[in-house]
Every structure is written in structure tokens, then in C-alpha cells.
Design a protein around this motif. Structure first.
Motif, PDB file in Angstrom:
ATOM      1  N   SER A  51       1.132  -1.561  -2.012  1.00 13.26           N
ATOM      2  CA  SER A  51       1.701  -0.262  -1.667  1.00 13.26           C
ATOM      3  C   SER A  51       2.134  -0.178  -0.209  1.00 13.26           C
ATOM      4  O   SER A  51       2.877   0.735   0.174  1.00 13.26           O
ATOM      5  CB  SER A  51       0.696   0.857  -1.957  1.00 13.26           C
ATOM      6  OG  SER A  51      -0.400   0.793  -1.059  1.00 13.26           O
ATOM      7  N   ASP A  54       5.906   0.184   0.520  1.00 14.98           N
ATOM      8  CA  ASP A  54       6.481   1.523   0.382  1.00 14.98           C
ATOM      9  C   ASP A  54       6.139   2.396   1.590  1.00 14.98           C
ATOM     10  O   ASP A  54       6.975   3.170   2.065  1.00 14.98           O
ATOM     11  CB  ASP A  54       5.982   2.193  -0.905  1.00 14.98           C
ATOM     12  CG  ASP A  54       6.597   1.583  -2.144  1.00 14.98           C
ATOM     13  OD1 ASP A  54       7.669   0.953  -2.022  1.00 14.98           O
ATOM     14  OD2 ASP A  54       6.013   1.718  -3.240  1.00 14.98           O
ATOM     15  N   THR A  55       4.914   2.279   2.071  1.00 18.54           N
ATOM     16  CA  THR A  55       4.502   3.069   3.228  1.00 18.54           C
ATOM     17  C   THR A  55       5.343   2.715   4.446  1.00 18.54           C
ATOM     18  O   THR A  55       5.809   3.596   5.180  1.00 18.54           O
ATOM     19  CB  THR A  55       3.011   2.853   3.536  1.00 18.54           C
ATOM     20  OG1 THR A  55       2.234   3.296   2.420  1.00 18.54           O
ATOM     21  CG2 THR A  55       2.588   3.626   4.774  1.00 18.54           C
ATOM     22  N   GLY A 195      -2.217   0.847   2.495  1.00 21.57           N
ATOM     23  CA  GLY A 195      -2.240  -0.461   1.838  1.00 21.57           C
ATOM     24  C   GLY A 195      -3.597  -0.856   1.288  1.00 21.57           C
ATOM     25  O   GLY A 195      -3.870  -2.034   1.071  1.00 21.57           O
ATOM     26  N   ASP A 197      -5.016  -0.486  -1.784  1.00 22.77           N
ATOM     27  CA  ASP A 197      -4.881  -0.160  -3.210  1.00 22.77           C
ATOM     28  C   ASP A 197      -6.204  -0.305  -3.963  1.00 22.77           C
ATOM     29  O   ASP A 197      -6.599   0.572  -4.721  1.00 22.77           O
ATOM     30  CB  ASP A 197      -3.821  -1.051  -3.860  1.00 22.77           C
ATOM     31  CG  ASP A 197      -2.466  -0.909  -3.201  1.00 22.77           C
ATOM     32  OD1 ASP A 197      -2.360  -1.211  -1.991  1.00 22.77           O
ATOM     33  OD2 ASP A 197      -1.507  -0.504  -3.872  1.00 22.77           O
ATOM     34  N   THR A 199      -6.997  -1.783  -6.550  1.00 22.23           N
ATOM     35  CA  THR A 199      -6.861  -1.609  -8.004  1.00 22.23           C
ATOM     36  C   THR A 199      -7.245  -2.897  -8.728  1.00 22.23           C
ATOM     37  O   THR A 199      -6.590  -3.321  -9.675  1.00 22.23           O
ATOM     38  CB  THR A 199      -5.416  -1.211  -8.352  1.00 22.23           C
ATOM     39  OG1 THR A 199      -4.498  -2.136  -7.730  1.00 22.23           O
ATOM     40  CG2 THR A 199      -5.106   0.193  -7.847  1.00 22.23           C
ATOM     41  N   PHE A 219       1.104  -7.071  -0.158  1.00 25.36           N
ATOM     42  CA  PHE A 219       2.430  -6.550   0.160  1.00 25.36           C
ATOM     43  C   PHE A 219       3.407  -7.675   0.489  1.00 25.36           C
ATOM     44  O   PHE A 219       4.613  -7.509   0.424  1.00 25.36           O
ATOM     45  CB  PHE A 219       2.353  -5.540   1.315  1.00 25.36           C
ATOM     46  CG  PHE A 219       2.260  -6.153   2.686  1.00 25.36           C
ATOM     47  CD1 PHE A 219       3.393  -6.394   3.441  1.00 25.36           C
ATOM     48  CD2 PHE A 219       1.018  -6.468   3.238  1.00 25.36           C
ATOM     49  CE1 PHE A 219       3.306  -6.947   4.712  1.00 25.36           C
ATOM     50  CE2 PHE A 219       0.921  -7.012   4.507  1.00 25.36           C
ATOM     51  CZ  PHE A 219       2.075  -7.259   5.245  1.00 25.36           C
ATOM     52  N   THR A 271      -3.101   5.812   1.060  1.00 21.03           N
ATOM     53  CA  THR A 271      -2.610   4.813   0.110  1.00 21.03           C
ATOM     54  C   THR A 271      -2.326   5.449  -1.241  1.00 21.03           C
ATOM     55  O   THR A 271      -3.248   5.919  -1.914  1.00 21.03           O
ATOM     56  CB  THR A 271      -3.650   3.695  -0.083  1.00 21.03           C
ATOM     57  OG1 THR A 271      -4.056   3.193   1.183  1.00 21.03           O
ATOM     58  CG2 THR A 271      -3.082   2.578  -0.941  1.00 21.03           C
ATOM     59  N   PRO A 272      -1.082   5.481  -1.706  1.00 16.56           N
ATOM     60  CA  PRO A 272      -0.790   6.040  -3.030  1.00 16.56           C
ATOM     61  C   PRO A 272      -1.484   5.240  -4.130  1.00 16.56           C
ATOM     62  O   PRO A 272      -1.439   4.012  -4.140  1.00 16.56           O
ATOM     63  CB  PRO A 272       0.735   5.906  -3.143  1.00 16.56           C
ATOM     64  CG  PRO A 272       1.223   5.743  -1.744  1.00 16.56           C
ATOM     65  CD  PRO A 272       0.138   5.018  -1.010  1.00 16.56           C
ATOM     66  N   GLY A 273      -2.162   5.931  -5.031  1.00 17.99           N
ATOM     67  CA  GLY A 273      -2.798   5.260  -6.164  1.00 17.99           C
ATOM     68  C   GLY A 273      -4.037   4.460  -5.835  1.00 17.99           C
ATOM     69  O   GLY A 273      -4.524   3.693  -6.670  1.00 17.99           O
ATOM     70  N   SER A 274      -4.588   4.630  -4.643  1.00 19.57           N
ATOM     71  CA  SER A 274      -5.777   3.866  -4.246  1.00 19.57           C
ATOM     72  C   SER A 274      -6.962   4.215  -5.127  1.00 19.57           C
ATOM     73  O   SER A 274      -7.139   5.360  -5.536  1.00 19.57           O
ATOM     74  CB  SER A 274      -6.120   4.153  -2.784  1.00 19.57           C
ATOM     75  OG  SER A 274      -7.346   3.556  -2.415  1.00 19.57           O
ATOM     76  N   LYS A 283      -1.092  12.743   1.174  1.00 20.32           N
ATOM     77  CA  LYS A 283       0.229  12.214   0.867  1.00 20.32           C
ATOM     78  C   LYS A 283       1.080  12.355   2.121  1.00 20.32           C
ATOM     79  O   LYS A 283       1.422  13.458   2.525  1.00 20.32           O
ATOM     80  CB  LYS A 283       0.857  12.962  -0.305  1.00 20.32           C
ATOM     81  CG  LYS A 283       0.152  12.729  -1.639  1.00 20.32           C
ATOM     82  CD  LYS A 283       0.879  13.453  -2.766  1.00 20.32           C
ATOM     83  CE  LYS A 283       0.200  13.207  -4.102  1.00 20.32           C
ATOM     84  NZ  LYS A 283       0.900  13.902  -5.219  1.00 20.32           N
TER      85      LYS A 283
END
Length: 292
Positions: A51, A54-55, A195, A197, A199, A219, A271-274, A283
Motif C-alpha cells: 500500500s 499508493d500513499t 505501508g 499492511d 495482511t 511496495f 495504512t489503508p486496509g491494515s 484516512k
């Protein structure tokens, strides 16, 4: 909490405190000074999750004017020379071993010959005598600082003393944990995490040969040698050990949050979706730049 549970909790914390004290005495180095910053400064800790691209692209305005901290192989990515991070943290022993693969060699070459701005490189104290660090020290732009990776847990006051003095930290399952602790120790009160994530469980699987597969994208694009090295590392572990290591990491973040709150600092995950659920979320695209 029932009386019996309280006693068990107290005993557990006592045992952790005593074990941690022994580790600090036997392992930790007592002279690990770090740079100190003004409390009004802000820092963004840049994890290497996918991510981050994107950041950097979409929310570059947010990074402007803040100190940046990079980790691991970020120095091998072209964007490293654009971002020019002020701080850099290494933790994995692979970076300090002789005869390692090209990715490691390229990273050290970047530090020695291609880093032209002021940067502080943090390395575990156990690698003080690493020849690579001696070479980096010849680059007048880079200051090498050392820190203790000693895991410390127990009573809150024991943890707070060890964390504040740099003698230890929450169990360092990954490089993000020492990065956050170093940011806190330097005096940053507003710390953002990008960054990160985490996931990992989404890419976790087991083959018909009982080999555990854990794909951890970054990334930057991995080369085949690094992919093979990571795969070999994770093939050594049965699933329960790998899941336990995830548990250790996510638990450490809650310990970091508790400690940060005790010193009036705040860690915000942008971090989106972290998957990290310990820190306040924000956000960036909905924010005016993160200024307090």
C-alpha cells in the motif's frame, strides 16, 4: 477479573519482569544514545507493505514537511532517492552477515556510495563490530546509532523503564516494532505509520506436502533470489509457530500503544486496509495534511 485470575496475572507479570531483567543484564548494551527531536516534529514510519506505493503517489502532500523513517530493503527502491528518509532502521541479521545475496550488497552500496543527504542508520547493538557498518561510517552524511532488540515484558513500570532507557522493547517480531520504539525514544509525539499492511493471513496457505507458504508482498518488486530466500525461511516453520509469530507482533503493538500513551505520544495508522488494530486510524485523503 476474578481474584484467582488477578493472582495469575500478577504472577505472570512477575515472572516476565524477572526474566526480562536477566536478559537486560546479560544481553543489552547500556550506551545506546539516539538523536533527540523537538516534540512538535512529526514522523512517518514507512513500512514496506504494498500500500505504500499508493500513499506515496496519492498522499505525497502528507509526507511533505515530516521526518521519514524507512526500513529493510527500501533503499533498493528508486523512490528512496526521491523521499530521502531522515532515519533508517535495520533489524534482521541477514543484513549484517558476510557472503549474503545481491539485494543486501546493493543496499550497503547505496548507504556507502549513493546516500547524499543527512541520515541516521539504526542497527542492533549486537552488530556493533560489523564491517559493513564501519564502511557506512565513512560516508560523512550517515550517522550510525545502535539500539537493543532485547524483548522486555512484565509489570508496566518495568517495561516503561526499559523502553524509555533503550535497554529493551516489546518483543521485536518485525522491523516495524523497533522503528516505532526508536521514534518514541527520539521524542516524537505524533507518529504516523504507512505501508504497514500486515495482511499476512490473506496469503497464508499449506501445500499437500505440509509446507507452509507465506507470501509477504512489498511496495517494491522482489527479485527471484529474495523470493526464494523468504520462501526457504518460512518453510522451516510449522503453521502453529508462524501463527504464533503473528500473535506476538500484533500483541506487541498494543504494548507499544500503552507505552506511547504513558509518555503522551500518539501513533496513528494511515495504512489503508491494515490489519493492525492497536492504533488509531486515519484516512489521509480525508484529512487536511495531518497537522494538529
Amino acid at each position: 477479573m476474578a481474584g484467582g485470575d488477578k493472582i495469575m496475572e500478577w504472577m505472570s507479570r512477575l515472572g516476565g519482569s524477572l526474566a526480562s531483567a536477566a536478559k537486560v543484564v546479560l544481553v543489552s548494551k547500556w550506551h545506546t544514545a539516539v538523536p533527540k527531536v523537538d516534540a512538535s516534529q512529526e514522523i512517518v514510519v514507512l513500512g514496506n507493505g504494498p500500500s505504500l506505493n499508493d500513499t506515496i503517489t496519492r498522499d505525497r502532500h502528507f509526507l511533505a514537511g515530516k521526518s521519514l523513517l524507512a526500513v529493510n530493503f527500501a533503499g533498493n527502491a528508486p523512490v528512496f532517492f526521491d523521499l530521502k528518509p531522515r532515519y533508517y532502521v535495520l533489524a534482521d541479521p541477514v543484513f549484517f552477515e558476510d557472503g549474503t545475496h545481491d539485494n543486501v550488497n546493493n543496499l550497503w552500496d547505496t548507504f556507502v556510495n549513493r546516500t547524499t543527504w543527512e541520515m541516521t542508520l539504526f542497527a542492533p547493538a549486537r552488530f556493533r563490530k560489523c564491517r559493513r557498518l564501519a564502511e557506512v561510517a565513512k560516508n560523512g552524511k550517515i550517522k550510525v546509532c545502535f539500539y537493543n532488540l532485547t524483548p522486555v515484558e512484565g509489570f508496566n513500570w518495568v517495561e516503561n523503564f526499559a523502553y524509555g532507557s533503550g535497554l529493551g522493547m516489546p518483543r521485536p517480531r518485525n522491523v516495524l516494532i523497533p522503528s516505532l520504539m526508536l521514534a518514541l525514544r527520539m521524542g516524537f509525539k505524533h507518529i504516523y505509520v504507512a505501508g504497514a499492511d500486515h495482511t499476512w493471513t490473506q496469503t497464508l496457505s499449506v501445500t499437500d506436502d505440509n509446507q507452509v507458504v507465506s507470501i509477504q508482498p512489498h511496495f517494491y518488486k522482489e527479485d527471484k533470489k529474495e523470493e526464494a530466500r523468504q520462501a526457504a525461511v518460512y518453510h522451516k516453520f510449522p503453521l502453529y509457530k508462524l501463527m504464533y509469530s503473528f500473535y506476538v507482533a500484533f500483541k506487541s503493538y498494543f504494548t507499544i500503544r500503552r507505552y506511547a500513551e504513558s509518555i503522551n505520544a500518539e501513533i496513528i495508522n494511515i495504512t489503508p486496509g491494515s490489519f493492525i488494530d492497536a492504533f488509531k486510524r486515519m484516512k489521509v485523503s480525508d484529512n487536511d495534511g495531518g497537522n494538529k
